[in-house]
Design a protein around this motif. Structure first.
Motif, PDB file in Angstrom:
ATOM      1  N   THR A   1       0.856  -1.177   0.000  1.00  0.00           N
ATOM      2  CA  THR A   1       0.000   0.000   0.000  1.00  0.00           C
ATOM      3  C   THR A   1       0.898   1.234   0.000  1.00  0.00           C
ATOM      4  O   THR A   1       1.756   1.353   0.884  1.00  0.00           O
ATOM      5  N   PRO A   2       0.731   2.154  -0.951  1.00  0.00           N
ATOM      6  CA  PRO A   2       1.644   3.295  -1.040  1.00  0.00           C
ATOM      7  C   PRO A   2       1.277   4.424  -0.072  1.00  0.00           C
ATOM      8  O   PRO A   2       1.068   5.576  -0.458  1.00  0.00           O
ATOM      9  N   SER A   3       1.206   4.068   1.209  1.00  0.00           N
ATOM     10  CA  SER A   3       0.909   5.065   2.242  1.00  0.00           C
ATOM     11  C   SER A   3       2.181   5.711   2.765  1.00  0.00           C
ATOM     12  O   SER A   3       2.124   6.632   3.578  1.00  0.00           O
TER      13      SER A   3
ATOM     14  N   ILE B   1       0.409  -2.423  -6.869  1.00  0.00           N
ATOM     15  CA  ILE B   1       0.268  -1.282  -5.977  1.00  0.00           C
ATOM     16  C   ILE B   1      -1.181  -1.236  -5.473  1.00  0.00           C
ATOM     17  O   ILE B   1      -2.111  -1.022  -6.246  1.00  0.00           O
TER      18      ILE B   1
ATOM     19  N   ASP C   1      -3.577   0.666  -4.073  1.00  0.00           N
ATOM     20  CA  ASP C   1      -3.895   2.069  -3.824  1.00  0.00           C
ATOM     21  C   ASP C   1      -5.391   2.330  -3.908  1.00  0.00           C
ATOM     22  O   ASP C   1      -5.832   3.358  -4.445  1.00  0.00           O
TER      23      ASP C   1
ATOM     24  N   ARG D   1      -5.121   7.657   1.918  1.00  0.00           N
ATOM     25  CA  ARG D   1      -3.953   7.122   2.627  1.00  0.00           C
ATOM     26  C   ARG D   1      -2.716   7.063   1.735  1.00  0.00           C
ATOM     27  O   ARG D   1      -1.657   6.620   2.210  1.00  0.00           O
ATOM     28  N   CYS D   2      -2.839   7.450   0.484  1.00  0.00           N
ATOM     29  CA  CYS D   2      -1.758   7.234  -0.481  1.00  0.00           C
ATOM     30  C   CYS D   2      -1.273   8.562  -1.053  1.00  0.00           C
ATOM     31  O   CYS D   2      -1.790   9.030  -2.076  1.00  0.00           O
TER      32      CYS D   2
ATOM     33  N   THR E   1       4.103   8.375  -3.918  1.00  0.00           N
ATOM     34  CA  THR E   1       4.657   7.328  -3.058  1.00  0.00           C
ATOM     35  C   THR E   1       4.805   6.006  -3.797  1.00  0.00           C
ATOM     36  O   THR E   1       5.734   5.233  -3.536  1.00  0.00           O
ATOM     37  N   ASP E   2       3.902   5.733  -4.730  1.00  0.00           N
ATOM     38  CA  ASP E   2       4.022   4.498  -5.501  1.00  0.00           C
ATOM     39  C   ASP E   2       5.334   4.490  -6.299  1.00  0.00           C
ATOM     40  O   ASP E   2       6.039   3.474  -6.352  1.00  0.00           O
TER      41      ASP E   2
ATOM     42  N   TRP F   1      -1.970  -1.369 -10.840  1.00  0.00           N
ATOM     43  CA  TRP F   1      -2.475  -0.400  -9.870  1.00  0.00           C
ATOM     44  C   TRP F   1      -3.939  -0.709  -9.590  1.00  0.00           C
ATOM     45  O   TRP F   1      -4.756  -0.774 -10.514  1.00  0.00           O
TER      46      TRP F   1
END
Length: 299
Positions: A14-16, A45, A47, A52-53, A57-58, A78
């Protein structure tokens, strides 16, 4: 492990926030298990929760994986692009009587250990927005599997409650999305942290309900701080190193946290050399199930 051409594994962050040592251990474990089997390793990813992303960030995560030598097969997926697939799966569950709308808030049922299923026979408050939940009492139960590290697992998902599939804010929930995407990508083996082990019963119910294959599971030991807390973004775990010396040492540390006993001289080798050794020597039998404490970084 014997070479298995059909092996398809994945790492699905998760890209958080950027990857940290705990997420590196999860990525490395899944990568080594796939490569040692002669299989493919994919990156997805996850997302589906945009708030939260943070933007970019990814891309940071993908650069981190490449810096540590963890290269993937096939294009990155994605989840934000997969709405139609999730909607189709939800409609299948609704048609089979296995999903229902729910207006209840967590505050309303907080006195219970699990959601009591108040909306199973009709929405309690039609004036409120609804989430969609899985009828865990009607889906396949009980469920069980032989985890490759933690052994035989047996659960009755009805004891865990009716998990949310689509949220009130119309965002998709993790449990449905991960099952749909694993099936779409033909994932044969899921290697991830033991903190996700108790998600597996719901996922197996969904796999059966959607008539998709059930992968093999290997849940890796948890990486914790010196104080015993899970190493995570929520606990402000520092991002992975960016300079070459730090990358070499953190990759070596991750191999140690996976109980692979790398030779001390390997710590000074670049990622491609460390990974070549690790693939040749990968052994699930060496993994110990108890939590593993991460040592502070060397100066």
């Amino acid at each position: 492990m014997t070479a298995t051409a059909h092996y398809r594994g994945r790492f699905a962050p998760t890209p958080s926030g950027p990857l940290h040592l705990g997420s590196l251990v999860a990525a490395l474990g899944s990568y080594l298990d796939a490569r040692a089997a002669g299989g493919q390793w994919l990156v997805r990813i996850e997302d589906i929760d945009p708030p939260r992303c943070p933007e970019g960030t990814d891309s940071t995560i993908l650069r981190q994986l490449e810096a540590f030598g963890l290269t993937w097969d096939e294009d990155v997926m994605w989840q934000r692009q997969r709405h139609d697939a999730y909607q189709h799966a939800l409609e299948q569950l609704i048609d089979r009587g296995l999903a229902y709308p729910c207006s209840c808030s967590r505050k309303q049922w907080q006195a219970f250990d699990i959601y009591p299923g108040w909306c199973r026979d009709g929405v309690c408050d039609a004036s409120q927005p609804v989430a969609w939940r899985l009828r865990s009492d009607l889906a396949q139960r009980p469920v069980g599997w032989n985890d490759r590290l933690f052994g035989e697992q047996h659960f009755d998902p009805a004891d865990l409650g009716d998990v949310v599939l689509k949220r009130k804010d119309q965002l998709w929930a993790y449990q449905l999305a991960v099952v749909v995407d694993d099936a779409h990508q033909g994932i044969s083996d899921i290697v991830r942290g033991v903190d996700l082990l108790d998600n597996t019963p719901w996922q197996q119910q969904l796999q059966a309900a959607l008539q998709v294959p059930t992968p093999r599971y290997l849940h890796l030991p948890l990486v914790v701080t010196a104080g015993g807390q899970k190493l995570s973004k929520q606990n402000l775990a520092p991002a992975l190193a960016e300079e070459s010396r730090g990358i070499r040492r953190q990759l070596f540390q991750a191999l140690q946290l996976l109980d692979q006993a790398p030779p001390p001289a390997l710590v000074e080798e670049p990622p491609e050399v460390q990974l070549r050794w690790a693939i040749d020597h990968w052994s699930v039998a060496h993994l110990a199930p108890q939590p593993h404490r991460s040592a502070p970084p060397e100066p």
